[in-house]
Structures are given as C-alpha cells and as structure tokens.
Design a protein around this motif. Structure first.
Motif, short mmCIF file in Angstrom:
data_model
loop_
_atom_site.label_atom_id
_atom_site.label_comp_id
_atom_site.label_asym_id
_atom_site.label_seq_id
_atom_site.Cartn_x
_atom_site.Cartn_y
_atom_site.Cartn_z
N HIS A 1 -4.08 0.28 -5.61
CA HIS A 1 -5.38 0.08 -4.92
C HIS A 1 -6.15 1.39 -4.75
O HIS A 1 -7.16 1.41 -4.06
N LYS A 2 -5.68 2.45 -5.40
CA LYS A 2 -6.50 3.67 -5.44
C LYS A 2 -7.03 3.81 -6.88
O LYS A 2 -7.99 3.14 -7.24
N CYS B 1 5.94 4.56 0.81
CA CYS B 1 6.59 5.76 1.38
C CYS B 1 7.64 5.34 2.42
O CYS B 1 8.74 5.91 2.47
N ASP C 1 5.61 11.56 -4.15
CA ASP C 1 4.54 10.74 -3.62
C ASP C 1 3.29 10.96 -4.47
O ASP C 1 2.55 11.92 -4.29
N TYR D 1 -2.69 14.86 -0.45
CA TYR D 1 -3.97 14.25 -0.07
C TYR D 1 -4.97 15.32 0.38
O TYR D 1 -6.12 15.34 -0.06
N CYS E 1 1.01 8.56 -4.70
CA CYS E 1 0.19 7.41 -4.29
C CYS E 1 -1.24 7.56 -4.78
O CYS E 1 -1.84 6.63 -5.29
N ILE E 2 -1.77 8.78 -4.62
CA ILE E 2 -3.21 8.92 -4.92
C ILE E 2 -3.46 9.49 -6.31
O ILE E 2 -4.54 9.31 -6.87
N HIS F 1 1.98 13.58 3.08
CA HIS F 1 1.15 12.57 3.74
C HIS F 1 1.80 12.13 5.06
O HIS F 1 3.04 12.03 5.16
N ASP G 1 -0.20 4.18 -6.08
CA ASP G 1 -1.00 3.07 -5.53
C ASP G 1 -1.95 2.49 -6.57
O ASP G 1 -2.81 3.20 -7.10
N PRO H 1 -0.86 14.44 -6.37
CA PRO H 1 -1.00 15.66 -5.58
C PRO H 1 -1.00 15.33 -4.09
O PRO H 1 -0.95 14.17 -3.70
N GLY I 1 0.84 -1.20 0.00
CA GLY I 1 0.00 0.00 0.00
C GLY I 1 0.87 1.24 0.00
O GLY I 1 2.10 1.17 0.07
N GLY I 2 0.21 2.39 -0.06
CA GLY I 2 0.94 3.65 -0.16
C GLY I 2 1.89 3.86 1.01
O GLY I 2 3.04 4.30 0.82
N THR I 3 1.44 3.55 2.20
CA THR I 3 2.30 3.78 3.36
C THR I 3 3.57 2.95 3.25
O THR I 3 4.67 3.46 3.50
C1 LIG Z 1 -0.40 11.04 -1.22
C2 LIG Z 1 -0.59 9.81 -0.39
N1 LIG Z 1 0.50 9.17 0.10
C3 LIG Z 1 0.40 8.06 0.85
C4 LIG Z 1 -0.83 7.53 1.17
C5 LIG Z 1 -0.92 6.30 2.05
O1 LIG Z 1 -1.51 5.25 1.34
P1 LIG Z 1 -2.18 3.99 2.06
O2 LIG Z 1 -3.38 4.48 2.77
O3 LIG Z 1 -2.47 3.09 0.89
O4 LIG Z 1 -1.17 3.39 2.97
C6 LIG Z 1 -1.98 8.16 0.69
C7 LIG Z 1 -3.32 7.67 1.05
O5 LIG Z 1 -4.34 8.24 0.74
C8 LIG Z 1 -1.85 9.32 -0.11
O6 LIG Z 1 -2.93 9.97 -0.58
#
Ligand SMILES: Cc1ncc(COP(=O)(O)O)c(C=O)c1O
Length: 480
Positions: A233-234, A98, A197, A172, A199-200, A124, A231, A170, A93-95
């Motif tokens: 999964h987004k 990162c 980042d 969050y 992710c989204i 984030h 990500d 961008p 996942g995103g976390t």
């Molecule tokens: C910019 C950004 N970075 C990291 C994350 C963390 O992703 P996750 O919730 O999949 O761990 C998010 C989650 O919305 C995000 O928007």
C-alpha cells in the motif's frame, strides 16, 4: 430507507472527504502514494469493492484469496531475491508486518527470558510498538553521522538475549539504507534473526537498481537476512490495507501462525493478527500488481526517481533549505536554515495545495520536512519547487515561531507519566492554540506551526503524553 437516503449518505461522504488531504494529484507527500495513473487506480478500487465482503479468515471458504496471496508473495519473492523455499504472508500494513517479525523472533526463542531487539534509533516507531505489545526490550542505538545504523555500536549492544536485529531499507525519517550486509553478518555469527524493514522502499529499490542507480545491498541476496517487510500500500501503489512479511524459510515464519482448538466454536487458524479480515485490500493489491507487473513498476520508479533528482537539485538551489542526507530512494528530509521556520514552511505549502510532513527535532537534528515522492508527483515537480520558493519567502517574512516562555515552563513542570486531564486543560488554556469542539472534544487547528513548535519543545516522553491526551479529546462520539 429509500434510494434518496442512500444517495444522501454518499453525497455526505463525498462532502466530508473534501476536507481531507487529496489522495490523487501527487501533491500529498506523506501518507499516500500516487501512481499518477487513474486508469490503474480504478482497477484497484474495483477489486476492493468486489471483495469488500469476502472474509480472509478461512482460505478453504475463500480459495481465491489464498490464490491471490500466493501470487503476490511469489511476485515479491522474485523482486527481493528470495531463495527457493522462501514464504510470505499478507498483512494489513507495515506496522503489522513489523509487529509479526518481532513476535516471530520472540517466540522462536522460548529459552530467552528477557528478550531484546537491537535497532538503530532511526528505526520505524512500529518496532517500539512491537516491543511494547510483546514485552521485548528495545536497544535503540544512535545512528552514525550519516544517519545510517552504526554497526560496531549495534554489535556491541547485542547479547545472548538478543532475538532480532533490524535494519531499514530505507529509514522513514532520512531515506537512507542501513549497512545490511554488516548487520546481517553479525546476526549470523550470533545465531540471531535479522529483519530488513523495507516497508517504504522495498518496491522501489529493486527497480532503482535495474535502472542503474547505486543501491546498497539489502535483499535476501544478503546472507543472514531472515525476514523482510515491504508494503504494497505504499510504492506498489495499491489501495490501503496490505503489506507483505517474507521469511527466508517456512520454519522462520512458523511462530507467526496461531491456532486455537480448545473452545466450542470453529478451530481458529490465523496467519496474521486479524482473524476476520476483508478480502478487499488483498484483492486490490493483487489487481494492482497484476496490472502493473515489472514493466509498469519500472516506469513508475523511473518517474518517481526522476522527480527526486529534480527536487534534490531544486532544494540545493533554494536559499533557506538544505537536504539532510542524500536520498537512497524516494524519501527526502529537508531542513531549514536560521532564516525560516520548518513548521511554517509546511503550513505555507499546505496553503498552496502541497502537504509536506513535519518531523520534530531529534538528537541534535532540527525539525525536518519529510517528502515521500511518488510517480504522480513527477508531472508537477516544477510547481512543487515554485510553491516551495514562495513558502520559504512567506516563512522568512512571518519570522520565527516562538513558544511563549510561560507555556514552556508549564510543560517543563508537568510529569508525563502522570499527565491529568486538568494539566492538559491548563496547557490548552495557557497556549490558546486549540479551540473546544462539541461533546467535550476539540477543534482541529487549521494552521499547525504553533502547535508543532510547542510539541517540539516538549521532550519525547512529554510529547507522547500530550499527543495521547490530544487524541483522547479528538476521539469523542458525535451524538444526535
Ligand atoms: C520503514 C517503515 N516501516 C514501517 C512503517 C509502518 O507502516 P504502516 O504505516 O503501513 O503501518 C512505515 C510507514 O511509513 C515505514 O516507512
């Protein structure tokens, strides 16, 4: 155990799930991303089920998982303008993406004793978690008035101990893209890594650009960008459990890998924080991307962005609401004026079947409503605006949510570093907002405005302490 037991367990699962936010229908505007394509979702779900028991620990034992990972990374490399030689890893996942970007940057500089990370304060929270886990100092620099990273201030925060600079594409909370070229150039000049980042937004912005919308540069096409998180999964609309961390070169990625041979068991060789990991999420993401491909994602981005345009116009026309920043992608941050309370609008929306995510006030900005718009919302956007008009009217009618001054004083007297169970119990009793549950646990409140208003008056450190205490009480075993 009989087949009746099995049916019973599944029936109970479905009954419990009915109390959760819906993941389909386009009405849940945070946490889940809905393509609005049940036919494609079915492919993702079946792939997860087919690989639920496979183990991504050892690519030689499950070569199909390695092949899927390489396919996915290849697709993302094309999407994100990665040069030949770029590499990537599928994470959970995103976390995790990162976290690993920070860990790789730290471990690439063993010569630096107290490494630091330079970020905008809009970055984030995953980067603060990474810093916490890996012993890296975070230098969070206030963003500019447009909510984008303030480049001169971030450059001023960099020094010889800086191992990573982060930009969001961008962010969050506000949905705007940071000035990646200027940040990456400053990083190159100092020999520092620069992580974007995405992710989204990483699966939407390239398609937004292809659709002719203005998108500031942020991909590997920008010199100096060393890694990108995106990500699946987004906005790749894959089942939950996958993200990609891409690095410009294998050498930049190398510190992420972990091997351990000095024990009597199998030689451990991992590319991510997990060791044994289900093949399900990877198979689900692979199946989704192989089904939708570029044409499918372009169409879904067109739908989501068209929905964003309608919502932006609707919010502008709605007395009581205002957009905090023009969105660069599919994320909106909406504030309320003095006539109504943002948290009450969230509750009223939920009553009407819409989940908007409340964001607390921060650095002079009032609370906001966060909307992550997905393609599945496009067909319902008029209903969304109608519900929003009703919710605002109801919130105006309900009046402001005030937190009892006695409770405010109680919170202000507490020390977040030493919040005890007794303090927390005292606050629960004084606020009368959350009821007791079974086994020493708590009941989840149904309306959140008063709880959010209370959290909003607490300073961030206090809010964190209260939330941790709250989670501790929620997570209590149900014993029979
Ligand atoms: C910019 C950004 N970075 C990291 C994350 C963390 O992703 P996750 O919730 O999949 O761990 C998010 C989650 O919305 C995000 O928007």
């Amino acid at each position: 155990m009989t087949s009746t037991d099995q049916d019973d367990a599944l029936a109970r699962l479905r009954a419990m799930q009915a109390g959760d936010l819906p993941v389909h229908g386009g009405r849940t505007l945070a946490y889940v991303y809905d393509s609005g394509r049940p036919d494609v979702d079915r492919v993702g779900r079946e792939a997860v089920a087919a690989y639920a028991g496979s183990n991504g620990l050892d690519p030689t034992a499950f070569p199909s998982l390695l092949a899927m990972e390489n396919d996915l990374v290849g697709f993302a490399c094309d999407l994100l303008d990665a040069p030949p030689g770029a590499v990537g890893t599928v994470t959970s996942g995103g976390t995790e993406s990162c976290l690993l970007a920070v860990q790789a940057a730290r471990d690439s500089r063993p010569d630096v004793t107290r490494p630091n990370l330079v970020v905008a304060d809009t970055v984030h929270a995953a980067f603060h978690k990474a810093a916490h886990y890996f012993g890296v100092e975070v230098r969070a620099v206030p963003a500019g008035a447009d909510f984008r990273a303030d480049v001169p201030a971030m450059v001023a925060a960099m020094d010889e101990r800086t191992v990573l600079v982060v930009a969001s594409a961008p962010s969050y909370a506000h949905g705007v893209v940071d000035p990646v070229p200027a940040l990456a150039a400053a990083a190159v000049e100092r020999g520092v890594r620069c992580h974007v980042d995405a992710c989204i937004g990483g699966w939407v912005l390239p398609y937004a650009a292809r659709l002719g919308r203005p998108v500031p540069p942020w991909t590997f096409a920008v010199e100096g960008v060393t890694s990108i998180s995106v990500d699946t999964h987004k906005y790749a609309y894959a089942p939950k459990g996958t993200s990609l961390l891409l690095h410009r070169t294998p050498a930049l990625r190398r510190p992420v890998f972990f091997a351990f041979a000095d024990w009597p068991g199998y030689t451990m060789l991992n590319s991510t924080m997990q060791s044994t990991k289900s093949g399900g999420p990877l198979a689900g993401a692979w199946a989704m991307v192989e089904t939708l491909r570029d044409d499918g994602y372009l169409a879904l981005a067109r739908d989501a962005l068209a929905a964003v345009d309608v919502i932006v116009a609707g919010v502008a026309a709605q007395p009581g609401l205002r957009l905090l920043a023009p969105p660069d992608s599919t994320l909106l941050a909406v504030i309320t004026d003095g006539t109504c309370d943002a948290f009450t609008v969230c509750d009223e929306m939920l009553d009407r079947g819409w989940f908007l995510q409340p964001q607390m006030s921060y650095a002079g900005t009032p609370p906001t409503l966060h909307l992550a718009v997905s393609a599945g919302t496009a067909a319902h956007v008029d209903e969304l605006l109608a519900a929003l008009a009703e919710a605002v009217a109801a919130a105006v009618e309900a009046g402001p949510v005030s937190v009892d001054p006695g409770v405010v004083a109680f919170i202000e007297a507490l020390d977040p570093a030493a919040l005890s169970d007794e303090d927390f119990d005292g606050l629960l009793a004084a606020s009368r907002l959350v009821g007791a549950g079974s086994g020493g646990g708590l009941e989840l409140p149904t309306r959140m405005a008063a709880v959010n208003a209370l959290l909003d008056v607490a300073a961030p450190r206090m809010r964190e302490a209260l939330l941790v205490a709250f989670l501790d009480r929620l997570a209590r075993p149900r014993r029979r």
